[in-house]
Write a protein that holds these residues in place. Structure first.
Motif, PDB file in Angstrom:
ATOM      1  N   GLU A 112       0.831  -1.204   0.000  1.00  0.00           N
ATOM      2  CA  GLU A 112       0.000   0.000   0.000  1.00  0.00           C
ATOM      3  C   GLU A 112       0.861   1.248   0.000  1.00  0.00           C
ATOM      4  OE1 GLU A 112      -2.967   0.021   3.028  1.00  0.00           O
ATOM      5  OE2 GLU A 112      -3.199  -2.141   2.899  1.00  0.00           O
ATOM      6  N   ALA A 113       0.372   2.264  -0.673  1.00  0.00           N
ATOM      7  CA  ALA A 113       1.087   3.541  -0.716  1.00  0.00           C
ATOM      8  C   ALA A 113       0.918   4.262   0.615  1.00  0.00           C
ATOM      9  CB  ALA A 113       0.546   4.400  -1.847  1.00  0.00           C
ATOM     10  N   LEU A 114       1.880   5.092   0.918  1.00  0.00           N
ATOM     11  CA  LEU A 114       1.816   5.922   2.115  1.00  0.00           C
ATOM     12  C   LEU A 114       2.380   7.294   1.782  1.00  0.00           C
ATOM     13  CD1 LEU A 114       4.967   6.065   3.354  1.00  0.00           C
ATOM     14  CD2 LEU A 114       4.382   3.758   4.008  1.00  0.00           C
ATOM     15  N   THR A 115       2.292   8.200   2.718  1.00  0.00           N
ATOM     16  CA  THR A 115       2.854   9.539   2.518  1.00  0.00           C
ATOM     17  C   THR A 115       3.915   9.791   3.577  1.00  0.00           C
ATOM     18  OG1 THR A 115       1.145  10.545   3.889  1.00  0.00           O
ATOM     19  CG2 THR A 115       0.735  10.494   1.519  1.00  0.00           C
ATOM     20  N   LEU A 116       4.844  10.677   3.234  1.00  0.00           N
ATOM     21  CA  LEU A 116       5.885  11.082   4.179  1.00  0.00           C
ATOM     22  C   LEU A 116       5.457  12.403   4.793  1.00  0.00           C
ATOM     23  CD1 LEU A 116       9.073  10.233   2.102  1.00  0.00           C
ATOM     24  CD2 LEU A 116       7.987   8.874   3.884  1.00  0.00           C
ATOM     25  N   ARG A 117       5.213  12.398   6.094  1.00  0.00           N
ATOM     26  CA  ARG A 117       4.743  13.590   6.793  1.00  0.00           C
ATOM     27  C   ARG A 117       5.834  14.108   7.720  1.00  0.00           C
ATOM     28  NH1 ARG A 117      -0.589  11.256   9.421  1.00  0.00           N
ATOM     29  NH2 ARG A 117       1.076  10.174  10.464  1.00  0.00           N
ATOM     30  N   ASP A 118       5.654  15.293   8.220  1.00  0.00           N
ATOM     31  CA  ASP A 118       6.564  15.909   9.194  1.00  0.00           C
ATOM     32  C   ASP A 118       8.023  15.811   8.731  1.00  0.00           C
ATOM     33  OD1 ASP A 118       4.289  16.272  10.748  1.00  0.00           O
ATOM     34  OD2 ASP A 118       4.601  14.407  11.844  1.00  0.00           O
ATOM     35  N   VAL A 119       8.265  16.195   7.496  1.00  0.00           N
ATOM     36  CA  VAL A 119       9.616  16.103   6.932  1.00  0.00           C
ATOM     37  C   VAL A 119      10.468  17.248   7.473  1.00  0.00           C
ATOM     38  CG1 VAL A 119      10.974  16.158   4.811  1.00  0.00           C
ATOM     39  CG2 VAL A 119       8.770  14.988   4.853  1.00  0.00           C
ATOM     40  N   THR A 120      11.623  16.914   8.022  1.00  0.00           N
ATOM     41  CA  THR A 120      12.590  17.931   8.447  1.00  0.00           C
ATOM     42  C   THR A 120      13.901  17.680   7.722  1.00  0.00           C
ATOM     43  OG1 THR A 120      13.321  16.608  10.329  1.00  0.00           O
ATOM     44  CG2 THR A 120      11.585  18.216  10.746  1.00  0.00           C
ATOM     45  N   VAL A 121      14.494  18.757   7.257  1.00  0.00           N
ATOM     46  CA  VAL A 121      15.777  18.689   6.556  1.00  0.00           C
ATOM     47  C   VAL A 121      16.721  19.626   7.277  1.00  0.00           C
ATOM     48  CG1 VAL A 121      16.965  19.076   4.382  1.00  0.00           C
ATOM     49  CG2 VAL A 121      14.612  18.270   4.360  1.00  0.00           C
ATOM     50  N   ARG A 122      17.867  19.115   7.638  1.00  0.00           N
ATOM     51  CA  ARG A 122      18.878  19.993   8.242  1.00  0.00           C
ATOM     52  C   ARG A 122      20.222  19.695   7.606  1.00  0.00           C
ATOM     53  NH1 ARG A 122      22.078  17.952  12.450  1.00  0.00           N
ATOM     54  NH2 ARG A 122      21.526  15.838  13.039  1.00  0.00           N
ATOM     55  N   ARG A 123      21.031  20.704   7.571  1.00  0.00           N
ATOM     56  CA  ARG A 123      22.362  20.583   6.979  1.00  0.00           C
ATOM     57  C   ARG A 123      23.354  20.232   8.082  1.00  0.00           C
ATOM     58  NH1 ARG A 123      24.575  21.944   2.051  1.00  0.00           N
ATOM     59  NH2 ARG A 123      26.777  22.408   2.145  1.00  0.00           N
ATOM     60  N   ARG A 124      24.175  19.245   7.801  1.00  0.00           N
ATOM     61  CA  ARG A 124      25.178  18.782   8.752  1.00  0.00           C
ATOM     62  C   ARG A 124      26.280  19.832   8.889  1.00  0.00           C
ATOM     63  NH1 ARG A 124      27.429  13.161   7.136  1.00  0.00           N
ATOM     64  NH2 ARG A 124      25.240  12.835   7.372  1.00  0.00           N
ATOM     65  N   ARG A 125      26.718  20.065  10.104  1.00  0.00           N
ATOM     66  CA  ARG A 125      27.840  20.984  10.342  1.00  0.00           C
ATOM     67  C   ARG A 125      29.129  20.187  10.374  1.00  0.00           C
ATOM     68  NH1 ARG A 125      25.699  25.105  14.973  1.00  0.00           N
ATOM     69  NH2 ARG A 125      23.834  25.703  13.859  1.00  0.00           N
ATOM     70  N   LEU A 126      30.111  20.656   9.645  1.00  0.00           N
ATOM     71  CA  LEU A 126      31.398  19.970   9.588  1.00  0.00           C
ATOM     72  C   LEU A 126      32.484  20.843  10.193  1.00  0.00           C
ATOM     73  CD1 LEU A 126      31.322  18.450   6.002  1.00  0.00           C
ATOM     74  CD2 LEU A 126      30.953  17.289   8.156  1.00  0.00           C
ATOM     75  N   TRP A 127      33.335  20.211  10.940  1.00  0.00           N
ATOM     76  CA  TRP A 127      34.486  20.906  11.488  1.00  0.00           C
ATOM     77  C   TRP A 127      35.628  20.802  10.500  1.00  0.00           C
ATOM     78  CZ3 TRP A 127      33.028  23.699  15.390  1.00  0.00           C
ATOM     79  CH2 TRP A 127      31.946  23.287  16.147  1.00  0.00           C
ATOM     80  N   PRO A 128      36.545  21.747  10.535  1.00  0.00           N
ATOM     81  CA  PRO A 128      37.687  21.673   9.615  1.00  0.00           C
ATOM     82  C   PRO A 128      38.470  20.385   9.843  1.00  0.00           C
ATOM     83  CG  PRO A 128      37.663  23.768  10.786  1.00  0.00           C
ATOM     84  CD  PRO A 128      36.579  22.929  11.379  1.00  0.00           C
ATOM     85  N   TYR A 129      38.895  19.789   8.749  1.00  0.00           N
ATOM     86  CA  TYR A 129      39.658  18.546   8.818  1.00  0.00           C
ATOM     87  C   TYR A 129      41.139  18.880   8.781  1.00  0.00           C
ATOM     88  CZ  TYR A 129      41.547  14.003   7.597  1.00  0.00           C
ATOM     89  OH  TYR A 129      42.267  12.851   7.589  1.00  0.00           O
ATOM     90  N   VAL A 130      41.865  18.435   9.786  1.00  0.00           N
ATOM     91  CA  VAL A 130      43.302  18.687   9.865  1.00  0.00           C
ATOM     92  C   VAL A 130      44.010  17.338   9.855  1.00  0.00           C
ATOM     93  CG1 VAL A 130      45.161  19.691  11.234  1.00  0.00           C
ATOM     94  CG2 VAL A 130      42.911  20.787  11.187  1.00  0.00           C
ATOM     95  N   ASP A 131      44.878  17.136   8.877  1.00  0.00           N
ATOM     96  CA  ASP A 131      45.659  15.905   8.785  1.00  0.00           C
ATOM     97  C   ASP A 131      47.035  16.193   9.367  1.00  0.00           C
ATOM     98  OD1 ASP A 131      46.703  13.465   8.229  1.00  0.00           O
ATOM     99  OD2 ASP A 131      46.710  13.714   6.046  1.00  0.00           O
TER     100      ASP A 131
END
Length: 129
Positions: free
Chosen positions: A11-30
């Motif tokens: 059966e088909a369903l719907t996607l409700r209460d969708v939240t989108v957030r952008r991941r925060r990245l820290w600077p990468y130091v090698d």
């Protein structure tokens, strides 16, 4: 009763209460070159895994959470009806009945266009990976 070998269509369903957030990245130091300069050498056994994880975090910066309109058992799914890019990494449904995925820039824009068009019906398909 369904004929032998034929399963009923999910059966088909719907996607409700969708939240989108952008991941925060820290600077990468090698620090490998610094240690090499100081004369400390060795084999960094976890470097490849760390670099792969960092690449995935940078390439898939959007974290999406949605609540399916009906409960799904926990597991990995694809939702037919969504843009192909939005299903590329699959969706994980947890015990809290929320579906989660990570999207790239292209997949996020395709997903947002799909949402703005108002197409809400998707059909869940279990993934075996």
């Amino acid at each position: 009763m369904t004929p032998l070998g034929k399963l009923p269509a999910p059966e088909a369903l719907t996607l409700r209460d969708v939240t989108v957030r952008r991941r925060r990245l820290w600077p990468y130091v090698d620090l490998g070159p610094v240690f090499l300069f100081m004369g400390i050498s060795g084999v960094d056994h976890g470097r490849e895994a760390r670099l792969q994880r960092r690449f995935e975090q940078e390439y898939y910066p959007y974290l999406v959470t949605a609540r399916p309109s009906r409960p799904l058992p926990p597991g990995r799914y694809t939702f037919s009806g969504l843009p192909e890019d939005a299903n590329r990494r699959g969706w994980t449904v947890g015990p809290d009945e929320l579906a989660r995925t990570e999207l790239s820039e292209e997949a996020h824009s395709a997903f947002e266009e799909w949402r703005q068009r108002g197409e809400g019906a998707v059909v869940p398909q279990r993934r075996e990976d």
